[in-house]
Design an enzyme around this catalytic site. Sequence first.
Site, PDB file in Angstrom:
ATOM      1  N   HIS A  59      69.323   9.406  14.360  1.00  0.00           N
ATOM      2  CA  HIS A  59      68.925  10.816  14.390  1.00  0.00           C
ATOM      3  C   HIS A  59      69.714  11.689  15.358  1.00  0.00           C
ATOM      4  O   HIS A  59      69.923  12.864  15.096  1.00  0.00           O
ATOM      5  CB  HIS A  59      67.435  10.933  14.737  1.00  0.00           C
ATOM      6  CG  HIS A  59      66.520  10.514  13.628  1.00  0.00           C
ATOM      7  ND1 HIS A  59      66.218  11.326  12.558  1.00  0.00           N
ATOM      8  CD2 HIS A  59      65.843   9.357  13.412  1.00  0.00           C
ATOM      9  CE1 HIS A  59      65.383  10.696  11.732  1.00  0.00           C
ATOM     10  NE2 HIS A  59      65.143   9.495  12.226  1.00  0.00           N
TER      11      HIS A  59
ATOM     12  N   HIS B  67      67.437   2.843  15.362  1.00  0.00           N
ATOM     13  CA  HIS B  67      67.223   3.809  14.273  1.00  0.00           C
ATOM     14  C   HIS B  67      67.071   5.223  14.833  1.00  0.00           C
ATOM     15  O   HIS B  67      67.734   6.160  14.390  1.00  0.00           O
ATOM     16  CB  HIS B  67      65.991   3.455  13.434  1.00  0.00           C
ATOM     17  CG  HIS B  67      65.602   4.601  12.546  1.00  0.00           C
ATOM     18  ND1 HIS B  67      66.244   4.864  11.348  1.00  0.00           N
ATOM     19  CD2 HIS B  67      64.713   5.614  12.715  1.00  0.00           C
ATOM     20  CE1 HIS B  67      65.742   5.973  10.824  1.00  0.00           C
ATOM     21  NE2 HIS B  67      64.820   6.457  11.633  1.00  0.00           N
TER      22      HIS B  67
ATOM     23  N   SER C 192      71.701   4.263   9.771  1.00  0.00           N
ATOM     24  CA  SER C 192      71.346   3.203  10.716  1.00  0.00           C
ATOM     25  C   SER C 192      71.157   1.859  10.011  1.00  0.00           C
ATOM     26  O   SER C 192      70.787   0.875  10.646  1.00  0.00           O
ATOM     27  CB  SER C 192      70.087   3.582  11.503  1.00  0.00           C
ATOM     28  OG  SER C 192      68.975   3.745  10.641  1.00  0.00           O
TER      29      SER C 192
ATOM     30  N   GLU D  65      65.817  11.665   6.570  1.00  0.00           N
ATOM     31  CA  GLU D  65      65.919  10.203   6.567  1.00  0.00           C
ATOM     32  C   GLU D  65      66.907   9.653   5.527  1.00  0.00           C
ATOM     33  O   GLU D  65      67.637   8.716   5.811  1.00  0.00           O
ATOM     34  CB  GLU D  65      64.548   9.554   6.345  1.00  0.00           C
ATOM     35  CG  GLU D  65      63.559   9.754   7.489  1.00  0.00           C
ATOM     36  CD  GLU D  65      63.935   9.021   8.786  1.00  0.00           C
ATOM     37  OE1 GLU D  65      64.895   8.218   8.797  1.00  0.00           O
ATOM     38  OE2 GLU D  65      63.259   9.280   9.800  1.00  0.00           O
TER      39      GLU D  65
HETATM   40 CO    CO Z   1      63.777   8.189  11.368  1.00  0.00          CO
END
Ligand code: CO
Length: 260
Positions: free
Chosen positions: A120, A115, A180, A161
């Site tokens: 990111h 993740h 993700s 997010e």
């Molecule tokens: Co995150």
Amino acid sequence: MNDHVIDQGFDAYTDSEHAVWRTLFERQSKLLPGRAAPEFVEGLKALGVAADGIPNFEALSDILEAATGWRIVAVAGLVPDDVFFRHLANRRFPVTNWIRKPEQLDYLQEPDVFHDCFGHVPMLFNPVFADYMAAYGRGGMKALNLGALKLLARLYWYTVEFGLIRTEDGLRIYGAGIVSSRGETTFSLEDESPNRLAFDLLRIMRTDYIIDHYQQTYFVIDSYDQLFDATRPDFTPYYAQLKPLPSLSPDQVLPTDERI
Ligand code: CO
Ligand code: PHE
């Protein structure tokens, strides 16, 4: 002060841990073209070049730093808010060093290296987004002092997010929590049930979020510049204005909301 940075322990990863990364990486890399924002897909190339398994954070950081001045640092899991914000403000992104088990490919409660890194790092290759993240870190330190963390955290949630962006070719995802996740990648774009609403900074900072299943509402930006420009002003008066107001529930749609 403790920055919670640890050694990645790169040499300790087992073959099966690298294999979990590869499985997830290949699965998402196939799903994302045409669904993820072009900037994400572009940033993802660097990740593919850097490693054929869990990336070595030092090597990946050298590539990332050359692009936008960011580095990634290893942490054991979620770090305290003040620590997290200080890292961001200094262009360091904390990445969890462990990876999920093979039986957890589709669902995980807390962030792992897949993740944090796959989700990111690609957007940190984009100069505007990279600056936004650093500004967010500075804003976080300020929000802590103003007792406004809850308000500012919602902005992170609904952009970094779970953000969507409108492009000439249609809606695309850029939020790390979506890109993700195999399930949420298609759910957020194709399912009829969630609300997709135009980005509205103050509206977002009033909106609660759910952490244990797919989002009921996604907010859509038109550009990263829009996001950056909207968040440039001093938030102090915004916090004062929003604090007395009741929060909005995650599925609520207001008459003033623009559905996308
Ligand atoms: Co995150
Ligand atoms: N401008 C915001 C403030 O004054 C800081 C911020 C920047 C917050 C970028 C989020 C994103 O608090």
